[in-house]
Scaffold this active site. Structure first.
Site, PDB file in Angstrom:
ATOM      1  N   ASP A 173      14.263   1.059  -0.010  1.00  0.00           N
ATOM      2  CA  ASP A 173      13.030   0.323   0.320  1.00  0.00           C
ATOM      3  C   ASP A 173      12.466  -0.437  -0.890  1.00  0.00           C
ATOM      4  O   ASP A 173      12.023  -1.581  -0.765  1.00  0.00           O
ATOM      5  CB  ASP A 173      11.956   1.275   0.859  1.00  0.00           C
ATOM      6  CG  ASP A 173      12.171   1.620   2.330  1.00  0.00           C
ATOM      7  OD1 ASP A 173      12.817   0.827   3.045  1.00  0.00           O
ATOM      8  OD2 ASP A 173      11.691   2.686   2.761  1.00  0.00           O
TER       9      ASP A 173
ATOM     10  N   TYR B 252       5.405  -6.814   8.822  1.00  0.00           N
ATOM     11  CA  TYR B 252       6.188  -7.942   9.333  1.00  0.00           C
ATOM     12  C   TYR B 252       5.918  -8.246  10.803  1.00  0.00           C
ATOM     13  O   TYR B 252       6.558  -9.104  11.400  1.00  0.00           O
ATOM     14  CB  TYR B 252       7.690  -7.715   9.110  1.00  0.00           C
ATOM     15  CG  TYR B 252       8.207  -6.413   9.645  1.00  0.00           C
ATOM     16  CD1 TYR B 252       8.502  -6.245  10.984  1.00  0.00           C
ATOM     17  CD2 TYR B 252       8.391  -5.334   8.789  1.00  0.00           C
ATOM     18  CE1 TYR B 252       8.957  -5.048  11.471  1.00  0.00           C
ATOM     19  CE2 TYR B 252       8.841  -4.117   9.262  1.00  0.00           C
ATOM     20  CZ  TYR B 252       9.136  -3.985  10.613  1.00  0.00           C
ATOM     21  OH  TYR B 252       9.574  -2.783  11.095  1.00  0.00           O
TER      22      TYR B 252
ATOM     23  N   ARG C 157      -7.145   3.331   0.263  1.00  0.00           N
ATOM     24  CA  ARG C 157      -8.356   3.714   0.994  1.00  0.00           C
ATOM     25  C   ARG C 157      -8.775   5.144   0.642  1.00  0.00           C
ATOM     26  O   ARG C 157      -9.937   5.416   0.381  1.00  0.00           O
ATOM     27  CB  ARG C 157      -8.085   3.601   2.499  1.00  0.00           C
ATOM     28  CG  ARG C 157      -9.221   4.051   3.365  1.00  0.00           C
ATOM     29  CD  ARG C 157      -8.898   3.857   4.822  1.00  0.00           C
ATOM     30  NE  ARG C 157      -7.762   4.673   5.275  1.00  0.00           N
ATOM     31  CZ  ARG C 157      -7.313   4.687   6.517  1.00  0.00           C
ATOM     32  NH1 ARG C 157      -7.870   3.927   7.435  1.00  0.00           N
ATOM     33  NH2 ARG C 157      -6.288   5.455   6.856  1.00  0.00           N
TER      34      ARG C 157
ATOM     35  N   LYS D 166      11.883  10.486   6.838  1.00  0.00           N
ATOM     36  CA  LYS D 166      12.403  10.109   5.520  1.00  0.00           C
ATOM     37  C   LYS D 166      12.257  11.225   4.479  1.00  0.00           C
ATOM     38  O   LYS D 166      13.135  11.422   3.642  1.00  0.00           O
ATOM     39  CB  LYS D 166      11.708   8.842   5.010  1.00  0.00           C
ATOM     40  CG  LYS D 166      12.107   7.579   5.779  1.00  0.00           C
ATOM     41  CD  LYS D 166      11.496   6.356   5.134  1.00  0.00           C
ATOM     42  CE  LYS D 166      11.683   5.119   5.962  1.00  0.00           C
ATOM     43  NZ  LYS D 166      11.167   3.910   5.325  1.00  0.00           N
TER      44      LYS D 166
ATOM     45  N   GLY E 110       4.377   6.232   2.543  1.00  0.00           N
ATOM     46  CA  GLY E 110       5.813   6.266   2.268  1.00  0.00           C
ATOM     47  C   GLY E 110       6.344   4.997   1.637  1.00  0.00           C
ATOM     48  O   GLY E 110       7.090   5.046   0.651  1.00  0.00           O
TER      49      GLY E 110
HETATM   50  P1  NAP Z   1       2.161   5.515   5.928  1.00  0.00           P
HETATM   51  O1  NAP Z   1       3.019   6.415   5.132  1.00  0.00           O
HETATM   52  O2  NAP Z   1       1.561   6.011   7.187  1.00  0.00           O
HETATM   53  O3  NAP Z   1       0.986   4.962   4.960  1.00  0.00           O
HETATM   54  C1  NAP Z   1      -0.034   4.147   5.479  1.00  0.00           C
HETATM   55  C2  NAP Z   1      -0.866   3.573   4.342  1.00  0.00           C
HETATM   56  O4  NAP Z   1      -1.749   2.609   4.917  1.00  0.00           O
HETATM   57  C3  NAP Z   1      -1.754   4.594   3.627  1.00  0.00           C
HETATM   58  O5  NAP Z   1      -1.893   4.219   2.286  1.00  0.00           O
HETATM   59  C4  NAP Z   1      -3.087   4.449   4.382  1.00  0.00           C
HETATM   60  O6  NAP Z   1      -4.209   4.812   3.633  1.00  0.00           O
HETATM   61  C5  NAP Z   1      -3.103   2.957   4.594  1.00  0.00           C
HETATM   62  N1  NAP Z   1      -3.941   2.525   5.713  1.00  0.00           N
HETATM   63  C6  NAP Z   1      -3.731   2.727   7.028  1.00  0.00           C
HETATM   64  N2  NAP Z   1      -4.696   2.159   7.757  1.00  0.00           N
HETATM   65  C7  NAP Z   1      -5.569   1.582   6.865  1.00  0.00           C
HETATM   66  C8  NAP Z   1      -6.773   0.861   7.010  1.00  0.00           C
HETATM   67  N3  NAP Z   1      -7.312   0.598   8.200  1.00  0.00           N
HETATM   68  N4  NAP Z   1      -7.386   0.433   5.881  1.00  0.00           N
HETATM   69  C9  NAP Z   1      -6.849   0.665   4.653  1.00  0.00           C
HETATM   70  N5  NAP Z   1      -5.725   1.368   4.459  1.00  0.00           N
HETATM   71  C10 NAP Z   1      -5.079   1.815   5.560  1.00  0.00           C
HETATM   72  O7  NAP Z   1       2.962   4.184   6.359  1.00  0.00           O
HETATM   73  P2  NAP Z   1       4.195   3.472   5.601  1.00  0.00           P
HETATM   74  O8  NAP Z   1       5.465   4.008   6.129  1.00  0.00           O
HETATM   75  O9  NAP Z   1       3.934   3.516   4.142  1.00  0.00           O
HETATM   76  O10 NAP Z   1       4.079   1.970   6.165  1.00  0.00           O
HETATM   77  C11 NAP Z   1       2.975   1.149   5.849  1.00  0.00           C
HETATM   78  C12 NAP Z   1       3.190  -0.247   6.451  1.00  0.00           C
HETATM   79  O11 NAP Z   1       4.342  -0.832   5.870  1.00  0.00           O
HETATM   80  C13 NAP Z   1       3.462  -0.257   7.954  1.00  0.00           C
HETATM   81  O12 NAP Z   1       2.817  -1.369   8.509  1.00  0.00           O
HETATM   82  C14 NAP Z   1       4.974  -0.426   8.078  1.00  0.00           C
HETATM   83  O13 NAP Z   1       5.361  -1.083   9.262  1.00  0.00           O
HETATM   84  C15 NAP Z   1       5.236  -1.312   6.862  1.00  0.00           C
HETATM   85  N6  NAP Z   1       6.593  -1.155   6.328  1.00  0.00           N
HETATM   86  C16 NAP Z   1       7.319  -2.286   6.147  1.00  0.00           C
HETATM   87  C17 NAP Z   1       8.594  -2.206   5.615  1.00  0.00           C
HETATM   88  C18 NAP Z   1       9.425  -3.450   5.440  1.00  0.00           C
HETATM   89  O14 NAP Z   1      10.641  -3.333   5.242  1.00  0.00           O
HETATM   90  N7  NAP Z   1       8.839  -4.633   5.454  1.00  0.00           N
HETATM   91  C19 NAP Z   1       9.127  -0.954   5.240  1.00  0.00           C
HETATM   92  C20 NAP Z   1       8.336   0.184   5.423  1.00  0.00           C
HETATM   93  C21 NAP Z   1       7.067   0.070   5.965  1.00  0.00           C
HETATM   94  P3  NAP Z   1      -4.748   6.345   3.610  1.00  0.00           P
HETATM   95  O15 NAP Z   1      -3.908   7.059   2.599  1.00  0.00           O
HETATM   96  O16 NAP Z   1      -6.161   6.199   3.216  1.00  0.00           O
HETATM   97  O17 NAP Z   1      -4.561   6.885   5.016  1.00  0.00           O
END
Ligand code: NAP
Length: 268
Positions: free
Chosen positions: A100, A213, A148, A66, A127
């Site tokens: 998003d 989800y 975190r 992205k 992201g």
């Molecule tokens: P990302 O860029 O990898 O960011 C992950 C985030 O989660 C960071 O803030 C990270 O914190 C935190 N994190 C990970 N493990 C953790 C834990 N054990 N305890 C506390 N914080 C934790 O991922 P992303 O793309 O933003 O996606 C995040 C989630 O959203 C995923 O589950 C994804 O499937 C979901 N999502 C859903 C949609 C939808 O349309 N519903 C769209 C996009 C994403 P740190 O900075 O400390 O590492």
């Protein structure tokens, strides 16, 4: 001739977007097909240019491309501010969009929760959190970011121009919040017993939106239910970000319920 659409990512085999968009095309009787393409980072530019050259109707861009995709598009203002693109249209050159944040707003909206002037506690600074933070701040929500890794929350809050806070005072932060958004991967399959917050620190006027989800019913949503708060699951965001991409590409009103059904069947 059939028009082709697609999603590029790596990995990509679990994407629900083909099922969601193909169901929409079928419903509207459009002669279009949507496919998933596994594209390596080093080939992303050529893949996007190739799609344009072959007359694709549009693209989605997903993890991990992205941010990189921004370089190969002419992004709209929001995508430029977010620094990431999840949708590309080819109607006027190669235009980058990010749907998003709107998807998240629509998920709340259909649950009867408005964001304007609401106090939103956004947990996460990756992201998805980034897209939500910029969009929500632009729509007049009072966003506080916590994460975190606190430095990342601070950096994102600085970019957006909103507040940030430490996770250690989650209880106090929630007392002042109308909406809690989990934009972390906590609680996601297979770590389904993890939750970012428990019922004892939630209040009944709180909307608890978990963008995770898979599973559909996360532990966080269950805790919200027990607290008498309003639980909102992540499927709605997935569907609405896709619906907005559909609108951008085709100019047509997407069949949202058909798209939701396809996603839910894919998650079964
Ligand atoms: P990302 O860029 O990898 O960011 C992950 C985030 O989660 C960071 O803030 C990270 O914190 C935190 N994190 C990970 N493990 C953790 C834990 N054990 N305890 C506390 N914080 C934790 O991922 P992303 O793309 O933003 O996606 C995040 C989630 O959203 C995923 O589950 C994804 O499937 C979901 N999502 C859903 C949609 C939808 O349309 N519903 C769209 C996009 C994403 P740190 O900075 O400390 O590492």
């Amino acid at each position: 001739m059939k028009q082709v659409f697609g999603v590029m990512g790596d990995p990509i085999e679990h994407s629900l977007s083909p099922a969601m968009h193909n169901a929409a095309f079928r419903e509207l009787g459009m002669d279009c097909e949507y496919h998933a393409f596994r594209v390596r980072q080093k080939n992303l530019r050529e893949a996007i240019l190739g799609a344009q050259a072959m007359g694709f109707g549009g693209l989605n861009i997903t993890v991990p491309h992205k941010k990189k995709a921004l370089e190969f598009t002419n992004p709209d203002t929001l995508a430029r501010r977010i620094g990431a693109v999840n949708t590309i249209s080819f109607n006027e050159g190669i235009r980058g969009h990010n749907t998003d944040g709107l998807g998240a707003e629509m998920a709340l909206w259909e649950a009867g929760v408005g964001i304007k002037s609401s106090n939103v506690l956004l947990i996460g600074a990756g992201g998805a959190a980034r897209a939500i933070a910029f969009h929500f701040a632009e729509k007049g929500a009072c966003v506080t970011i916590t994460n975190r890794t606190p430095e990342k929350a601070e950096a994102l809050a600085e970019d957006v121009g909103c507040r940030h806070a430490g996770l250690e005072n989650l209880k106090g932060l929630l007392q002042d919040s109308d909406i809690l958004i989990n934009a972390t991967s906590m609680g996601m399959h297979p770590h389904i017993d993890a939750t970012i917050a428990s019922r004892d620190i939630m209040h009944p006027d709180l909307a608890v939106f978990d963008i995770v989800y898979n599973p559909l019913q996360t532990k966080l949503l269950h805790q919200a239910e027990l607290a008498g708060a309003k639980p909102i699951g992540g499927v709605a965001m997935l569907v609405h970000q896709g619906a907005e991409a559909f609108r951008i590409w085709t100019g047509q009103e997407p069949p949202v319920e058909v798209m939701r059904k396809a996603v839910l069947e894919g998650l079964d």
